[in-house]
Design a protein around this motif. Structure first.
Motif, short mmCIF file in Angstrom:
data_model
loop_
_atom_site.label_atom_id
_atom_site.label_comp_id
_atom_site.label_asym_id
_atom_site.label_seq_id
_atom_site.Cartn_x
_atom_site.Cartn_y
_atom_site.Cartn_z
N TYR A 49 -22.27 8.02 -7.99
CA TYR A 49 -23.36 7.47 -7.18
C TYR A 49 -23.04 6.02 -6.83
CZ TYR A 49 -26.90 11.16 -7.79
OH TYR A 49 -27.61 12.34 -7.73
N PRO A 101 -23.54 14.23 -6.45
CA PRO A 101 -22.53 13.48 -5.70
C PRO A 101 -21.15 14.14 -5.66
CG PRO A 101 -23.74 12.03 -7.18
CD PRO A 101 -24.10 13.43 -7.55
N MET A 114 -26.46 13.14 0.91
CA MET A 114 -25.19 12.66 0.37
C MET A 114 -24.76 11.33 0.98
SD MET A 114 -23.04 13.38 -1.90
CE MET A 114 -23.77 14.98 -2.22
N THR A 116 -23.19 8.21 -1.36
CA THR A 116 -21.72 8.21 -1.45
C THR A 116 -21.12 7.85 -0.10
OG1 THR A 116 -21.58 10.57 -0.90
CG2 THR A 116 -21.75 10.01 -3.24
#
Length: 561
Positions: free
Chosen positions: A51, A415, A429, A433
Motif C-alpha cells: 500500500y 494491493p 487499486m 498503488t
C-alpha cells in the motif's frame, strides 16, 4: 461501573449460574496479549506493505511540513500527529502510519474496558469486545491508513469510557471533576481530528438529563464540577476557531459547499446544487452500514440487547450501561440518516456510532458461548444423538470471525492484485498503488529539463491528492504546486502555503513539469511560452505529463468563493 471492589454485584440471572466459570480464557490479560499481537503483526506489515500513501494520507503528511493552527477542510490534529511521528522516525510510510496503529489498539482496549465495566467487572465480555473491534472490516481497514478516522475513533470511544466512569462516580457520591476534565480534553483533541466528535455530546447530555436522579445530577454541586471541563474543551478546540476567524472562515465555507448551498467554497452548478429530498438516501445509508459493519456483528448487537432487556430487573446495572451505549451511538447515526435525505452519505461518516454498539454486542458473549459449550458437552455425552446444538450468539460469533477474517485478508492482500493480468484495473487499486511509477516519470522529465536549462523546474499537478503524492514520492520531497483551484475546483491549502503559491513572483520565467489534464486546459489557466506533451494517455487524461516553458503566472486570479 468500575471493575474491582467498587462494582455493584447484582443477583445472577439463571443463565449466568451455569456459565460463569466458562470462557475463563477470555481475560483482561489475554485481551492485552491479543492487542499486542495484532499491533506487532500490523507494524511488521507496515514495513512490507505494498500500500502506497493514498491521496489523503499524503496530503496530511504535506500538511505536517506546513504546521498550522488549522486547515481548510480539517483541524490540525492529523498534521500535528504525523509531524510528531516523522520527526522521531523519519519520512517513511510506516512512520506516517504508526499513529493509526496505536489508535486502533486504543479503540480495542477502550471497547474492552467499557464492556467489562458494564458487565459488573466481568473481563470476558471485554475480551469479546476487543475481538469484535478487530473483526469489524471498516475499523480494520481504517487502521491501515493514517487518515483522520482512526485517531478520531480512538478519541470517541475513550471519551465514552471515561464519561461512563464519571457518571458512576457521581451516582455513588464521589467527585468526578478530574474525569470530566479528562473527557473534555479528549473530546477537544478529537475535534482537532474530526468535527463529528461533537455528535457524541447530545447522547451524553440526553442520558444525563433523563437519568439525572439515578446519576444524582439533580444536585447542583455535581453540575458545578463540569464547569472546569467546559473551559478545557473550549481551550482545546480554540486553534480551529482562531485560525478560521483570521482566514474568513474557510472551514465553514467548505462544509457549506459540501451541501451544495450558495456561500460555500465551490461554484454551484446544476450537478452539485442542493437537492431538497432524496428518499432512497437514508435507506442506502442503512444498507451500506449493515454490510460494512457486517451482518453477524449487527445480529450480535440485537441478540445482546434483547438478553440485557430480558434480565434488566435482575441486572439493572448492566441495563443502565446498555442504555448508555445506545445513547452514545444514536445521535451520530440519526444525524447521518437525516443527511441521507440531502446527499449521499459516505460509508465512513456514521461509523463512530458503532464504536459503543460493538461493546454492547459482546455483553452476552460469555453466556452465549457458555451455553453452547454446555450443550455440546451434553450432546457428546449422549453419543452425539440428534443435531449438533447451537446458540444464537455463538452462531453470530462464528460468522463474525469468518466474515471479519476474510475481510481482513482481502484488505491486506488487495494491493497484490496489481501483479496479476489487468490487476491495475482492480477497483480502487489506482488510489493505493502505482504512484511511485508516476513519480519516476515526473523525475525523468525534471532531470531532462534540468539538463537542458541548468535550472530545476517547478512541478504542478491538477489535483491536490496527486500534488501530495508527488511531493512524497519524488526523491527530494520537493514543494509541488496544485492547480485545481485555477481549473474551477475548490481552493486547497496549497494556495496559501508560501512555498506552493502559484502567484509567487519568484516563479516567473521558470520551466515546469505538469501532470494531469489536457494541454488546452493548462493553456487556458496559465501563461506559458509553450507546452509540450511528453507522456500521452488519451484513455486517462489524469496520467498525462507535459513540459512547459517560461511560466508567467495564472491567467486569472483565484475565485473568491
Amino acid at each position: 461501573m468500575n471493575a474491582g471492589s467498587h462494582e455493584e454485584t447484582p443477583p445472577h440471572a439463571p443463565d449466568e449460574l451455569a456459565t460463569e466459570k466458562l470462557c475463563a480464557w477470555a481475560s483482561w490479560r489475554n485481551t492485552l496479549l491479543l492487542a499486542l499481537i495484532i499491533f506487532i503483526i500490523r507494524l511488521i506489515y507496515s514495513f512490507i506493505s505494498p500500500y502506497e500513501l493514498v491521496g489523503d494520507e499524503a496530503q496530511y503528511w504535506d500538511w505536517s511540513r506546513h504546521l498550522s493552527w488549522s486547515y481548510f477542510t480539517k483541524g490540525p490534529g492529523v498534521a500535528w500527529t504525523i509531524f510528531a511521528s516523522t520527526e522521531i522516525f523519519g519520512n517513511a510510510v510506516w512512520a506516517i502510519r504508526l499513529p493509526t496503529l496505536i489508535a486502533f489498539i486504543i479503540i480495542m482496549l477502550s471497547a474492552a474496558r467499557l464492556a467489562t465495566h458494564i458487565s459488573n467487572g466481568d473481563e470476558r465480555p471485554g475480551f469479546f469486545a476487543a475481538c469484535l473491534i478487530a473483526l469489524c472490516p471498516p475499523l480494520f481497514a481504517a487502521g491501515q491508513l493514517m487518515t483522520i478516522d482512526e485517531p478520531f475513533f480512538a478519541c470517541w470511544i475513550l471519551a465514552a469510557l471515561i464519561s461512563y466512569h464519571a457518571f458512576y462516580r457521581l451516582k455513588h457520591d464521589q467527585s468526578a471533576t478530574l474525569l470530566w476534565m479528562l473527557v473534555a480534553f479528549i473530546l477537544g483533541v478529537g475535534f482537532l481530528y474530526k468535527y463529528t466528535v461533537l455528535l457524541i455530546l447530545p447522547g451524553l447530555i440526553l442520558f444525563a438529563i433523563i437519568y439525572r436522579k439515578t446519576l444524582k445530577l439533580n444536585q447542583p454541586r455535581n453540575l458545578i464540577t463540569m464547569i472546569p471541563a467546559f473551559a478545557i474543551f473550549l481551550i482545546t478546540i480554540s486553534p480551529v476557531f482562531i485560525w478560521n476567524y483570521q482566514n474568513d472562515w474557510p472551514t465553514v465555507k467548505h462544509l457549506v459547499g459540501h451541501l451544495g448551498i450558495e456561500g460555500g467554497d465551490v461554484k454551484i452548478t446544476q450537478e452539485n446544487q442542493w437537492k431538497p429530498i432524496q428518499l432512497l438516501g437514508p435507506l442506502e445509508m442503512v444498507v451500506v452500514q449493515i454490510l460494512l459493519i457486517s451482518p453477524p456483528i449487527i445480529a450480535l448487537i440485537v441478540i445482546s440487547y434483547r438478553q440485557a432487556q430480558k434480565h434488566k430487573s435482575t441486572n439493572p446495572h448492566q441495563w443502565l450501561g446498555v442504555i448508555y451505549l445506545i445513547y452514545c451511538a444514536t445521535p451520530v447515526l440519526v444525524f447521518y440518516f437525516c443527511v441521507g435525505f440531502l446527499k449521499k452519505v459516505q460509508p465512513n461518516w456514521p461509523l463512530a456510532g458503532f464504536l459503543t454498539l460493538i461493546p454492547l454486542a459482546a455483553l452476552y458473549g460469555p453466556i452465549g458461548l457458555g451455553k453452547f459449550s454446555l450443550a455440546i458437552q451434553t450432546w457428546k455425552d449422549n453419543n452425539k444423538q440428534g443435531k449438533r446444538p447451537h446458540t444464537p450468539w455463538q452462531v453470530g460469533w462464528h460468522w463474525a470471525i469468518g466474515w471479519g477474517s476474510v475481510a481482513a485478508l482481502l484488505i491486506i492482500l488487495a494491493p497484490y492484485a496489481q501483479y496479476f493480468p489487468n490487476g491495475e484495473n482492480f477497483p480502487g487499486m489506482h488510489r493505493a498503488t502505482g504512484f511511485q511509477n508516476d513519480a519516476a516519470l515526473i523525475q525523468t522529465q525534471r532531470n531532462t529539463l534540468l539538463n537542458q536549462t541548468g535550472t530545476p523546474p517547478i512541478i504542478i499537478a491538477d489535483h491536490y491528492q496527486k500534488t501530495a503524492r508527488l511531493a512524497f514520492y519524488l526523491p527530494d520531497h520537493p514543494a509541488v504546486f496544485c492547480a485545481q483551484a485555477y481549473f474551477g475546483a475548490r481552493k486547497t491549502d496549497y494556495d496559501r502555503f508560501a512555498d506552493t503559491n502559484l502567484n509567487n513572483p519568484d516563479l516567473l520565467g521558470k520551466n515546469a513539469v505538469l501532470m494531469g489534464g489536457s494541454a488546452e486546459r493548462w493553456r487556458n489557466a496559465f501563461n506559458f511560452k509553450s507546452i509540450k506533451i511528453v507522456v500521452e494517455n488519451p484513455a486517462d487524461l489524469s496520467q498525462q505529463i507535459f513540459i512547459a516553458y517560461d511560466y508567467q503566472g495564472p491567467k486569472k486570479p483565484l475565485p473568491t468563493h
